[in-house]
Design an enzyme around this catalytic site. Sequence first.
Site, PDB file in Angstrom:
ATOM      1  N   GLY A  49       0.710  -1.335  -0.008  1.00 13.38           N
ATOM      2  CA  GLY A  49      -0.056   0.018   0.017  1.00 13.38           C
ATOM      3  C   GLY A  49       0.827   1.368  -0.129  1.00 13.38           C
ATOM      4  O   GLY A  49       0.528   2.396  -0.673  1.00 13.38           O
ATOM      5  N   GLU A 104       3.766   4.209   6.224  1.00 16.15           N
ATOM      6  CA  GLU A 104       2.360   3.411   5.832  1.00 16.15           C
ATOM      7  C   GLU A 104       1.391   4.329   5.051  1.00 16.15           C
ATOM      8  O   GLU A 104       1.470   5.429   5.164  1.00 16.15           O
ATOM      9  CB  GLU A 104       1.777   3.045   7.096  1.00 16.15           C
ATOM     10  CG  GLU A 104       1.989   1.839   7.766  1.00 16.15           C
ATOM     11  CD  GLU A 104       1.259   0.611   6.963  1.00 16.15           C
ATOM     12  OE1 GLU A 104       1.123   0.713   5.698  1.00 16.15           O
ATOM     13  OE2 GLU A 104       0.374  -0.349   7.460  1.00 16.15           O
ATOM     14  N   ASP A 105       0.517   3.486   4.428  1.00 20.30           N
ATOM     15  CA  ASP A 105      -0.444   4.189   3.746  1.00 20.30           C
ATOM     16  C   ASP A 105      -1.721   4.745   4.604  1.00 20.30           C
ATOM     17  O   ASP A 105      -2.194   5.849   4.420  1.00 20.30           O
ATOM     18  CB  ASP A 105      -0.924   3.181   2.483  1.00 20.30           C
ATOM     19  CG  ASP A 105      -1.405   1.835   3.049  1.00 20.30           C
ATOM     20  OD1 ASP A 105      -1.471   1.738   4.307  1.00 20.30           O
ATOM     21  OD2 ASP A 105      -1.974   1.116   2.065  1.00 20.30           O
ATOM     22  N   ASP A 108      -5.677   2.098  10.220  1.00 13.99           N
ATOM     23  CA  ASP A 108      -7.155   1.579  10.269  1.00 13.99           C
ATOM     24  C   ASP A 108      -7.480   1.230  11.659  1.00 13.99           C
ATOM     25  O   ASP A 108      -7.631   1.989  12.813  1.00 13.99           O
ATOM     26  CB  ASP A 108      -7.463   0.716   9.267  1.00 13.99           C
ATOM     27  CG  ASP A 108      -9.008   0.197   9.158  1.00 13.99           C
ATOM     28  OD1 ASP A 108      -9.706   1.052   9.649  1.00 13.99           O
ATOM     29  OD2 ASP A 108      -9.311  -0.735   8.670  1.00 13.99           O
ATOM     30  N   LYS A 137      -7.347   6.727   9.699  1.00 16.60           N
ATOM     31  CA  LYS A 137      -8.846   6.526   9.994  1.00 16.60           C
ATOM     32  C   LYS A 137      -9.137   6.362  11.597  1.00 16.60           C
ATOM     33  O   LYS A 137      -9.262   5.162  11.997  1.00 16.60           O
ATOM     34  CB  LYS A 137      -9.150   5.060   9.450  1.00 16.60           C
ATOM     35  CG  LYS A 137     -10.178   5.299   8.203  1.00 16.60           C
ATOM     36  CD  LYS A 137     -10.602   3.882   7.840  1.00 16.60           C
ATOM     37  CE  LYS A 137     -10.495   3.458   6.326  1.00 16.60           C
ATOM     38  NZ  LYS A 137     -10.776   2.174   5.866  1.00 16.60           N
ATOM     39  N   PHE A 158     -13.762   3.196   2.993  1.00 13.98           N
ATOM     40  CA  PHE A 158     -12.868   2.379   2.400  1.00 13.98           C
ATOM     41  C   PHE A 158     -12.364   3.239   1.022  1.00 13.98           C
ATOM     42  O   PHE A 158     -13.171   3.536   0.265  1.00 13.98           O
ATOM     43  CB  PHE A 158     -13.545   0.935   1.728  1.00 13.98           C
ATOM     44  CG  PHE A 158     -12.463   0.104   1.306  1.00 13.98           C
ATOM     45  CD1 PHE A 158     -11.438  -0.584   2.078  1.00 13.98           C
ATOM     46  CD2 PHE A 158     -12.150  -0.083  -0.071  1.00 13.98           C
ATOM     47  CE1 PHE A 158     -10.510  -1.293   1.824  1.00 13.98           C
ATOM     48  CE2 PHE A 158     -11.392  -0.922  -0.443  1.00 13.98           C
ATOM     49  CZ  PHE A 158     -10.328  -1.298   0.448  1.00 13.98           C
ATOM     50  N   ASP A 165      -5.679  -0.203  -2.363  1.00 14.45           N
ATOM     51  CA  ASP A 165      -6.294  -1.297  -3.388  1.00 14.45           C
ATOM     52  C   ASP A 165      -7.799  -1.629  -3.025  1.00 14.45           C
ATOM     53  O   ASP A 165      -7.995  -1.780  -1.963  1.00 14.45           O
ATOM     54  CB  ASP A 165      -5.315  -2.337  -3.797  1.00 14.45           C
ATOM     55  CG  ASP A 165      -5.387  -3.440  -2.431  1.00 14.45           C
ATOM     56  OD1 ASP A 165      -5.277  -3.047  -1.244  1.00 14.45           O
ATOM     57  OD2 ASP A 165      -5.955  -4.604  -2.612  1.00 14.45           O
ATOM     58  N   ARG A 171      -4.368   0.574  -7.414  1.00  6.01           N
ATOM     59  CA  ARG A 171      -3.228   1.326  -6.524  1.00  6.01           C
ATOM     60  C   ARG A 171      -2.679   2.200  -7.544  1.00  6.01           C
ATOM     61  O   ARG A 171      -1.860   2.936  -7.210  1.00  6.01           O
ATOM     62  CB  ARG A 171      -2.183   0.092  -6.355  1.00  6.01           C
ATOM     63  CG  ARG A 171      -2.410  -0.861  -5.236  1.00  6.01           C
ATOM     64  CD  ARG A 171      -1.318  -1.768  -5.158  1.00  6.01           C
ATOM     65  NE  ARG A 171      -1.703  -3.090  -4.489  1.00  6.01           N
ATOM     66  CZ  ARG A 171      -2.007  -3.331  -3.251  1.00  6.01           C
ATOM     67  NH1 ARG A 171      -1.904  -2.322  -2.393  1.00  6.01           N
ATOM     68  NH2 ARG A 171      -2.316  -4.375  -2.710  1.00  6.01           N
TER      69      ARG A 171
END
Length: 181
Positions: A49, A104-105, A108, A137, A158, A165, A171
Amino acid sequence: MMTLDKKVEDLKVLFSETELQSKIKELATAIENDIPEDEEIYVICVLKGSVMFCADLVKHFKHPIQMEFIRISSYGHETRSTNNLQAIDLTLPDLHNKNVVIVEDIIDTGLTARFLTDLFKIKHQPKKLLFVSLLNKKCARQIDIEPDFFGYEIDDKFVVGYGLDYKGYYRNLPYIGYFPC
Ligand code: IMP
Ligand code: MG
């Protein structure tokens, strides 16, 4: 022929390419300000990610940097975190006493961030450990953890694009978007 239930035409843009790029520049400056100029930084790209974010972030760095890549999966093909972390490749050099920035992307549930932070602290004992995530998030958090730096806080939706993705797709989009219900 691809049979995907979510179509790119239905995506709503959340952060445009231009917005992302200027935020990333800001983040790079903030991270660099935390580390003495002449010291090396080991940037850890968490695949898959973070591939786009990490690649763009490091372009702004003026410190001497080394890039390392690890691969972890927590979503499988779902749009919810499975709480089932799969460490696919954690091969790294010795990072003892180094400045380490984990990239990190998105955070969550917080499971991946907790796992990585603990792993680096215990196994590698870096001089400095910074955790940066493009998206946060916060409302989906199950574990009490916050990144040192993040780009945007988002609702519990999401998102895809710019490395993120859906079933392995999207992506490559230069922006981040979501599928409205
Ligand atoms: P966590 O362990 O639940 O915090 O999840 C972290 C990982 O789940 C991220 O690194 C992403 O790869 C993936 N993920 C979480 N939310 C999303 C999303 O909205 N879209 C795509 N991937 C996501
Ligand atoms: Mg990730």
